[in-house]
Motif scaffolding. Structure first.
Motif, PDB file in Angstrom:
ATOM      1  N   LEU A 186       0.827  -1.353   0.191  1.00 42.11           N
ATOM      2  CA  LEU A 186      -0.097   0.016   0.233  1.00 42.11           C
ATOM      3  C   LEU A 186       0.857   1.279  -0.022  1.00 42.11           C
ATOM      4  O   LEU A 186       0.651   2.027  -0.602  1.00 42.11           O
ATOM      5  N   ILE A 187       1.712   1.198   0.701  1.00 44.19           N
ATOM      6  CA  ILE A 187       2.740   2.449   0.847  1.00 44.19           C
ATOM      7  C   ILE A 187       3.477   2.764  -0.618  1.00 44.19           C
ATOM      8  O   ILE A 187       3.649   3.810  -1.132  1.00 44.19           O
ATOM      9  N   GLY A 188       3.796   1.445  -1.161  1.00 41.50           N
ATOM     10  CA  GLY A 188       4.467   1.643  -2.464  1.00 41.50           C
ATOM     11  C   GLY A 188       3.444   2.195  -3.522  1.00 41.50           C
ATOM     12  O   GLY A 188       3.716   2.960  -4.416  1.00 41.50           O
ATOM     13  N   MET A 189       2.246   1.704  -3.558  1.00 41.55           N
ATOM     14  CA  MET A 189       1.256   2.297  -4.400  1.00 41.55           C
ATOM     15  C   MET A 189       1.010   3.630  -4.092  1.00 41.55           C
ATOM     16  O   MET A 189       0.722   4.455  -5.139  1.00 41.55           O
ATOM     17  N   ALA A 190       0.941   4.131  -3.055  1.00 43.91           N
ATOM     18  CA  ALA A 190       0.641   5.577  -2.420  1.00 43.91           C
ATOM     19  C   ALA A 190       1.793   6.285  -3.043  1.00 43.91           C
ATOM     20  O   ALA A 190       1.527   7.317  -3.372  1.00 43.91           O
ATOM     21  N   MET A 191       3.020   5.904  -2.950  1.00 37.25           N
ATOM     22  CA  MET A 191       4.217   6.752  -3.657  1.00 37.25           C
ATOM     23  C   MET A 191       4.228   6.982  -4.975  1.00 37.25           C
ATOM     24  O   MET A 191       4.261   7.792  -5.521  1.00 37.25           O
ATOM     25  N   PHE A 192       3.783   5.582  -5.682  1.00 33.93           N
ATOM     26  CA  PHE A 192       3.521   5.635  -7.352  1.00 33.93           C
ATOM     27  C   PHE A 192       2.699   6.746  -7.567  1.00 33.93           C
ATOM     28  O   PHE A 192       2.752   7.554  -8.394  1.00 33.93           O
ATOM     29  N   TRP A 193       1.262   6.817  -6.799  1.00 36.59           N
ATOM     30  CA  TRP A 193       0.408   7.472  -7.390  1.00 36.59           C
ATOM     31  C   TRP A 193       0.522   8.944  -7.064  1.00 36.59           C
ATOM     32  O   TRP A 193       0.247   9.952  -7.855  1.00 36.59           O
ATOM     33  N   LYS A 194       1.355   9.395  -6.087  1.00 41.14           N
ATOM     34  CA  LYS A 194       1.739  10.871  -5.451  1.00 41.14           C
ATOM     35  C   LYS A 194       2.799  11.265  -6.575  1.00 41.14           C
ATOM     36  O   LYS A 194       2.795  12.268  -7.136  1.00 41.14           O
ATOM     37  N   ARG A 195       3.707  10.431  -7.007  1.00 39.59           N
ATOM     38  CA  ARG A 195       4.695  10.599  -7.964  1.00 39.59           C
ATOM     39  C   ARG A 195       4.020  11.003  -9.313  1.00 39.59           C
ATOM     40  O   ARG A 195       4.511  12.031 -10.100  1.00 39.59           O
ATOM     41  N   ARG A 196       2.985  10.250  -9.722  1.00 38.57           N
ATOM     42  CA  ARG A 196       2.358  10.663 -10.878  1.00 38.57           C
ATOM     43  C   ARG A 196       1.487  11.894 -10.807  1.00 38.57           C
ATOM     44  O   ARG A 196       1.498  12.689 -12.015  1.00 38.57           O
ATOM     45  N   ASP A 197       1.087  12.249  -9.752  1.00 35.09           N
ATOM     46  CA  ASP A 197       0.194  13.379  -9.307  1.00 35.09           C
ATOM     47  C   ASP A 197       1.143  14.587  -9.378  1.00 35.09           C
ATOM     48  O   ASP A 197       0.989  15.674 -10.216  1.00 35.09           O
ATOM     49  N   ILE A 198       2.399  14.733  -8.907  1.00 31.97           N
ATOM     50  CA  ILE A 198       3.548  15.512  -8.986  1.00 31.97           C
ATOM     51  C   ILE A 198       3.832  15.743 -10.253  1.00 31.97           C
ATOM     52  O   ILE A 198       4.076  16.926 -10.867  1.00 31.97           O
ATOM     53  N   GLU A 199       4.181  14.584 -11.145  1.00 31.33           N
ATOM     54  CA  GLU A 199       4.620  15.002 -12.577  1.00 31.33           C
ATOM     55  C   GLU A 199       3.559  15.481 -13.315  1.00 31.33           C
ATOM     56  O   GLU A 199       3.814  16.460 -14.213  1.00 31.33           O
ATOM     57  N   ALA A 200       2.430  14.939 -13.050  1.00 30.93           N
ATOM     58  CA  ALA A 200       1.396  15.783 -14.046  1.00 30.93           C
ATOM     59  C   ALA A 200       1.272  17.031 -13.642  1.00 30.93           C
ATOM     60  O   ALA A 200       0.752  18.116 -14.554  1.00 30.93           O
TER      61      ALA A 200
END
Length: 74
Positions: free
Chosen positions: A54-68
């Motif tokens: 879950l932490i890994g998935m949250a980091m992935f989604w947050k990174r995508r949001d920051i890049e977008a």
């Protein structure tokens, strides 16, 4: 004593002694504890695996949001 066809285990107290001079012990009787069995993951181990996923998935989604967000600004 009956073991229902499986190995019978006889556990003795800490100061007990065993004398086999007048006893016939068959192969289905074991004196002492059973050998260690394979470890089975417990709920806490599965919980840690799930938490790390879950932490890994949250980091992935947050990174995508920051890049977008960075693409929208530039």
């Amino acid at each position: 004593m009956s073991s229902n066809g499986t190995t019978a285990v006889v556990n003795l107290g800490p100061n007990a002694t065993v004398v086999r001079n007048f006893a016939t012990v068959t192969g289905t009787v074991q004196l002492g504890a059973l050998p260690n069995l394979a470890a089975i993951p417990t709920l806490s181990e599965y919980g840690l695996m799930l938490l790390s996923l879950l932490i890994g998935m949250a980091m992935f989604w947050k990174r995508r949001d920051i890049e977008a967000h960075a693409r929208r600004i530039s």
